[in-house]
Design an enzyme around this catalytic site. Structure first.
Site, PDB file in Angstrom:
ATOM      1  N   ASP A 265     123.407  94.738 102.805  1.00 34.71           N
ATOM      2  CA  ASP A 265     123.263  93.305 102.662  1.00 34.71           C
ATOM      3  C   ASP A 265     124.391  92.615 102.895  1.00 34.71           C
ATOM      4  O   ASP A 265     125.027  93.410 102.383  1.00 34.71           O
ATOM      5  CB  ASP A 265     122.024  92.934 102.268  1.00 34.71           C
ATOM      6  CG  ASP A 265     121.020  91.980 103.105  1.00 34.71           C
ATOM      7  OD1 ASP A 265     121.698  91.504 103.379  1.00 34.71           O
ATOM      8  OD2 ASP A 265     120.363  91.761 102.498  1.00 34.71           O
TER       9      ASP A 265
HETATM   10  C1  NOJ Z   1     120.684  89.060 104.990  1.00 32.23           C
HETATM   11  C2  NOJ Z   1     119.580  89.399 104.349  1.00 32.23           C
HETATM   12  O1  NOJ Z   1     118.604  89.074 103.121  1.00 32.23           O
HETATM   13  C3  NOJ Z   1     119.225  90.555 105.493  1.00 32.23           C
HETATM   14  O2  NOJ Z   1     118.178  90.190 105.465  1.00 32.23           O
HETATM   15  C4  NOJ Z   1     119.523  90.575 106.801  1.00 32.23           C
HETATM   16  O3  NOJ Z   1     119.093  91.941 107.605  1.00 32.23           O
HETATM   17  C5  NOJ Z   1     121.533  90.238 106.381  1.00 32.23           C
HETATM   18  N1  NOJ Z   1     121.425  88.659 105.858  1.00 32.23           N
HETATM   19  C6  NOJ Z   1     122.635  90.284 108.200  1.00 32.23           C
HETATM   20  O4  NOJ Z   1     121.502  88.816 109.135  1.00 32.23           O
END
Ligand code: NOJ
Length: 723
Positions: A265
């Site tokens: 993430d």
């Molecule tokens: C953080 C989020 O937790 C995740 O779900 C997302 O795909 C990523 N950012 C990328 O934007």
């Protein structure tokens, strides 16, 4: 790598042999782009880093031109010409916005779930995107947690069905096709169980809950062929998922057989320092790579930390190569080596866009849940001359998108006001916001209330702003924000004095705790965020053009103190007895939810009878048929949804009160009666024994079917499982 064609396998082996360490780490890195007036900007980096091979993947790039240009630099100007993965959070549409996943789950229609993902993939691919960070498969029994809106709700079984449909929809039948994109199942695992519903907080659950509740949707995604998975930001009993070798290499890769790419993430690798398990980027990168994370999203830890980790012998070249091969294999499976420009090559036709908006209206309408409808207050009478549309969500087009709106322009959404005006051209729609969504200013309430005096019905649009659910949007008070309750109370009082109905509509990304409103409004609807055609979708229901059919995929508690409240709870040795003192209950609140899982009314009135199962005794390998008669005793046509639950009467491990195994739908005209047949493969009844191993025990199983998880509404029949 089993799924690669031999020529692709050779191509990526050869590429790997030619790569420098920097180029390899570039493949393991995804950086964020954003669009400025002069073109895409890569946060903290330049396009030169793509040219030099230091950056091999991008996210947050919007627009076919920008995507093509970045792809061109990678393919034509970098030494080895490896194309980029270009990812984006295409969660519920790209330019055409559908309802967010929780709302869409309310359809209980896997065909529609797959279709919206397919259409979102088409639109995103037309913009040069080849990867979406979806589906989000986090089971949530936590209305405080903002990300509940992004997932399938409280049922692991629904999560499984949704996972399968979404992966199929995004990835299509041919991943190399110009309109297919890689799906990323997220967030592995148990993110929905954050402590007290607080975003990013620690997760500490039993192994049994992990296996019974949180893993099944991911297992389904893997079986459906998902090509990537994202570990959660959170830690599981102290071990951050980004560094959790036992979960990533063990449960996900070895046990579930996942061979695809693990992508961290956002900044999660560097955040291992903040978690307190790594001292610096070198240790953070080491932990993540060893755990099996292939791509580092934006933290730069792999680029900065892995060279030193190699020198110190903390990681090996073989470990790096293993991840690089997985990333290259994914690029090959997407057909990027054959034609890196296939996605984004053809702009979409106006007809395709119009068709997609029709789908958005249909899905938007079907996602809305009619929670109460006193004395058939809905649908609105046809001959209304004046309707008061009151509340801060009545003319709030941009909010209708909900969280994660990708490339959808704020003004391309239909507000409730616009939808009502279009649906009731001969009526006057009097409109006042009364209050802001979250402000403290009450000065507009009096004027809004006065509209009741001139109207024959009130539509009261209340709820959350789009940004009040989704990531980083936990709420300790998940009721109506700001001064909306004051507005609603004043409107309810005036409308009662005038004996006109108040139709309350909630826009929200989670169940809202509003028992007072449910008790007093003439009708209450959970509209969630209905997407780009919101106003039309809602008007279709209010006017009776379409009968509501949405069912809530999550229990609505009455009070925060009841959380977590869900249908799969175990009864304990002293089950709830409202009249007995020493039973599992509150002394200051009922145990009952405001609305149970599955609840949702239609304009028909359905009665279920004659539940039967055939055969009544069967071996674990059999599939039995469960039949129930459904009759529409109302005056309007409607669609009934029937849920099939089971309850094991005795088991080595205390069984949940209800387990969901199927749902079915039937549409009936007034007075019509038909039999609905649901199939139940008994293998689904297998449960985890005391040793956490799956087993199907012989014995009596109760089969329960009905319109929701409310026990009082369920018919029951018994089945003998003969192992
Ligand atoms: C953080 C989020 O937790 C995740 O779900 C997302 O795909 C990523 N950012 C990328 O934007």
């Amino acid at each position: 790598m089993r799924t690669l064609k031999p020529q692709d396998a050779r191509r990526i082996e050869t590429l790997l042999e030619r790569m420098t360490l920097t180029e390899k780490l570039g493949q393991l890195t995804m950086m964020s782009a954003s669009h400025s007036v002069t073109g895409p900007v890569i946060t903290g980096h330049s396009t030169g880093d793509i040219r030099s091979g230091r950056i091999g993947n991008l996210l947050n790039l919007i627009g076919a031109g920008a995507a093509r240009e970045m792809q061109r630099i990678a393919v034509e100007e970098s030494r080895l010409g490896v194309p980029l993965l270009i990812g984006l959070d295409v969660i519920h549409g790209h330019r055409t916005i559908f309802p967010p996943p929780l709302a869409e789950t309310a359809l209980f229609d896997p065909v529609a779930w797959a279709l919206t993902a397919r259409e979102a993939a088409r639109e995103a691919a037309a913009d040069g995107i080849n990867m979406t960070f979806a589906p989000m498969l986090d089971v949530s029994r936590e209305p405080r947690w903002g990300r509940t809106v992004e997932g399938p709700g409280e049922s692991p079984w629904v999560g499984r069905v949704l996972a399968e449909a979404k992966v199929r929809g995004f990835q299509g039948t041919d991943l190399t096709a110009g309109d297919s994109i890689a799906a990323v199942a997220k967030h592995f695992c148990a993110y929905g169980a954050v402590t007290a519903g607080r975003e990013y907080a620690s997760v500490d659950i039993s192994e049994r809950t992990l296996l019974e509740v949180h893993m099944p949707p991911f297992a389904a995604a893997v079986s459906a062929g998902v090509v990537a998975v994202m570990p959660a930001f959170t830690d599981l009993a102290g071990i951050p998922m980004t560094a959790h070798a036992g979960m990533l290499r063990g449960r996900l890769r070895r046990e579930l057989g996942f061979e695809g790419v693990l992508i961290s993430d956002y900044n999660a690798v560097a955040e291992l320092i903040q978690h307190g398990v790594a001292a610096d980027l070198i240790e953070a990168a080491t932990l993540a790579l060893r755990a099996g994370v292939d791509i580092d999203m934006v933290s730069g830890a792999y680029l900065e930390g892995l060279p030193a980790a190699l020198e110190r012998g903390l990681v090996s070249h073989a470990q790096i190569d293993e991840s690089v091969l997985r990333v290259l294999a994914l690029k090959a499976r997407l057909g990027l080596f054959e034609d890196p420009y296939r996605r984004g090559a053809t702009p979409e036709s106006a007809a395709a866009l119009a068709e997609r908006r029709r789908l958005a209206r249909d899905v938007g309408t079907r996602s809305i849940v009619l929670l109460t409808n006193r004395d058939d207050a809905l649908p609105l009478a046809g001959a209304l001359r004046r309707v008061a549309l009151i509340g801060p969500l009545g003319d709030a087009a941009a909010e209708m998108r909900g969280p994660w709106w990708c490339a959808a322009p704020p003004d391309a959404q239909v507000s409730v006001l616009a939808g009502m005006r279009a649906a009731l051209p001969h009526a006057e729609i009097l409109h006042a916001s009364g209050v802001d969504i979250a402000g403290a200013d009450e000065r507009g309430i009096a004027a809004a209330v006065q509209l009741c005096d001139r109207a024959e019905a009130v539509v009261l649009c209340l709820g959350e702003a789009a940004t009040m659910s989704g990531e980083a949007a936990s709420r300790a008070h998940p009721g109506l924000p700001g001064r909306q309750r004051q507005l609603a109370e004043a409107v309810l009082q005036r409308a009662a004095a005038r004996a006109i109905p108040v139709i309350a509509v909630l826009f929200c990304g989670r169940p809202l705790m509003v028992p007072w409103l449910a008790e007093r409004a003439s009708a209450l609807l959970a509209a969630w965020f209905p997407g780009c055609e919101a106003g039309h979708a809602l008007a279709d229901l209010l006017t009776g053009r379409i009968s509501p059919s949405g069912r809530t995929p999550i229990t609505w508690p009455r009070a925060v103190g009841q959380i977590p409240l869900y249908f799969g709870q175990r009864s304990g040795g002293r089950p709830t007895d409202p009249s007995g003192p020493f039973s599992s209950r509150y002394i200051d609140e009922s145990n009952a939810p405001l609305f149970p899982f599955g609840h949702g009314l239609t304009y028909g009135h359905f009665a279920l009878s004659r539940l039967r199962v055939t055969p009544e005794s069967a071996a674990p390998s059999a599939t039995v048929s469960v039949l129930v008669d459904v009759e529409n005793q109302g005056r309007r046509r409607g669609e009934e949804t029937v849920f099939l639950f089971t309850r094991r009467l005795k088991s080595r491990v205390a069984p949940p009160t209800l387990e969901l195994h199927a749902f079915g739908k039937i549409t009936l005209d007034p007075g019509a009666r038909a039999t609905l047949t649901l199939r139940l493969p008994l293998a689904q009844l297998s449960s985890l024994g005391p040793d956490l191993e799956p087993a199907l025990e012989s014995g009596t199983v109760e089969i329960l079917a009905g319109p929701s998880a409310d026990l009082a509404s369920l018919l029951t029949v018994r089945l003998q499982v003969v192992a």
